[in-house]
Scaffold this motif. Sequence first.
Motif, PDB file in Angstrom:
ATOM      1  N   LYS A 133      -0.343  -1.459  -6.183  1.00  0.00           N
ATOM      2  CA  LYS A 133      -1.327  -0.477  -5.743  1.00  0.00           C
ATOM      3  C   LYS A 133      -1.859  -0.905  -4.377  1.00  0.00           C
ATOM      4  O   LYS A 133      -2.528  -1.918  -4.243  1.00  0.00           O
ATOM      5  CB  LYS A 133      -2.469  -0.374  -6.754  1.00  0.00           C
ATOM      6  N   GLU A 134      -1.523  -0.099  -3.371  1.00  0.00           N
ATOM      7  CA  GLU A 134      -1.896  -0.431  -2.003  1.00  0.00           C
ATOM      8  C   GLU A 134      -3.328   0.032  -1.705  1.00  0.00           C
ATOM      9  O   GLU A 134      -3.764   1.060  -2.204  1.00  0.00           O
ATOM     10  CB  GLU A 134      -0.945   0.237  -1.024  1.00  0.00           C
ATOM     11  N   PRO A 135      -4.042  -0.711  -0.862  1.00  0.00           N
ATOM     12  CA  PRO A 135      -5.397  -0.299  -0.484  1.00  0.00           C
ATOM     13  C   PRO A 135      -5.341   0.857   0.526  1.00  0.00           C
ATOM     14  O   PRO A 135      -5.289   0.652   1.724  1.00  0.00           O
ATOM     15  CB  PRO A 135      -5.977  -1.576   0.135  1.00  0.00           C
ATOM     16  N   LYS A 136      -5.333   2.086   0.008  1.00  0.00           N
ATOM     17  CA  LYS A 136      -5.150   3.272   0.864  1.00  0.00           C
ATOM     18  C   LYS A 136      -6.241   3.402   1.922  1.00  0.00           C
ATOM     19  O   LYS A 136      -5.957   3.811   3.039  1.00  0.00           O
ATOM     20  CB  LYS A 136      -5.079   4.524   0.001  1.00  0.00           C
ATOM     21  N   ARG A 137      -7.462   3.055   1.588  1.00  0.00           N
ATOM     22  CA  ARG A 137      -8.544   3.159   2.577  1.00  0.00           C
ATOM     23  C   ARG A 137      -8.274   2.238   3.771  1.00  0.00           C
ATOM     24  O   ARG A 137      -8.497   2.619   4.922  1.00  0.00           O
ATOM     25  CB  ARG A 137      -9.882   2.821   1.930  1.00  0.00           C
ATOM     26  N   LEU A 153       3.635   2.477   1.642  1.00  0.00           N
ATOM     27  CA  LEU A 153       2.783   2.833   2.777  1.00  0.00           C
ATOM     28  C   LEU A 153       2.675   1.692   3.789  1.00  0.00           C
ATOM     29  O   LEU A 153       2.826   1.911   4.996  1.00  0.00           O
ATOM     30  CB  LEU A 153       1.401   3.267   2.293  1.00  0.00           C
ATOM     31  N   LEU A 187      -5.296   1.160   4.706  1.00  0.00           N
ATOM     32  CA  LEU A 187      -4.131   1.675   5.414  1.00  0.00           C
ATOM     33  C   LEU A 187      -4.488   2.846   6.327  1.00  0.00           C
ATOM     34  O   LEU A 187      -3.953   2.975   7.418  1.00  0.00           O
ATOM     35  CB  LEU A 187      -3.054   2.091   4.414  1.00  0.00           C
ATOM     36  N   ILE A 188      -5.365   3.699   5.862  1.00  0.00           N
ATOM     37  CA  ILE A 188      -5.774   4.842   6.696  1.00  0.00           C
ATOM     38  C   ILE A 188      -6.520   4.342   7.905  1.00  0.00           C
ATOM     39  O   ILE A 188      -6.291   4.748   9.011  1.00  0.00           O
ATOM     40  CB  ILE A 188      -6.631   5.841   5.872  1.00  0.00           C
TER      41      ILE A 188
END
Length: 182
Positions: free
Chosen positions: A175-179, A102, A181-182
């Motif tokens: 494990k990427e910090p999705k929050r 991502l 990234l969004i």
Amino acid sequence: RLMLAIMAAFTMIVGNMFALIQNNVKMLIGNVCVADVGYNLVAMSSVTSGGAVATLGIQGNLYFFLIGGITTALAFMAVGIINHYGFKTLKDFSGIGRKMPLASLALLLAALSFAGVPPFGGFIAKYLVFTSAIQAGTVWLAVIGVLMSVVQTAYLFRLVNYMYGKKPKDEIRIKEPKRLLI
């Protein structure tokens, strides 16, 4: 106007040449920003011509600021996330597209826009800027800008090659910090 055009050429050349030799990815993106100031100065130098050329120069300048700001924020955000995990140099970025898909995708999109690949906003911004320079009678400045865009594309695609074309040291996905990234 001539002095502004000379400053534009100098800034594009210096920013891109320093980015070309850079191994630290954050510094590479920083030098892209220096070169982008040069592209903005190209548009500003055409504003002094007056008439429709000035209007195109203003439009190109404002659009370049908008797209450049968004693209720069995206690039630094992605690089910051990747740097947080200890990946800082081009060599460190080897295979990062598999480890952090991502964040790598975000950086890829920024690189494509910086490079001026159609249909990304960077292409339209550079088109407006270089067209305004040509219409203002500074064709030499537009030629330098296009040549520097080719150099910019080369080192940005070198970064993309490291991210997606080289093998990572290990295959462990992060494990990427999705929050974020969004």
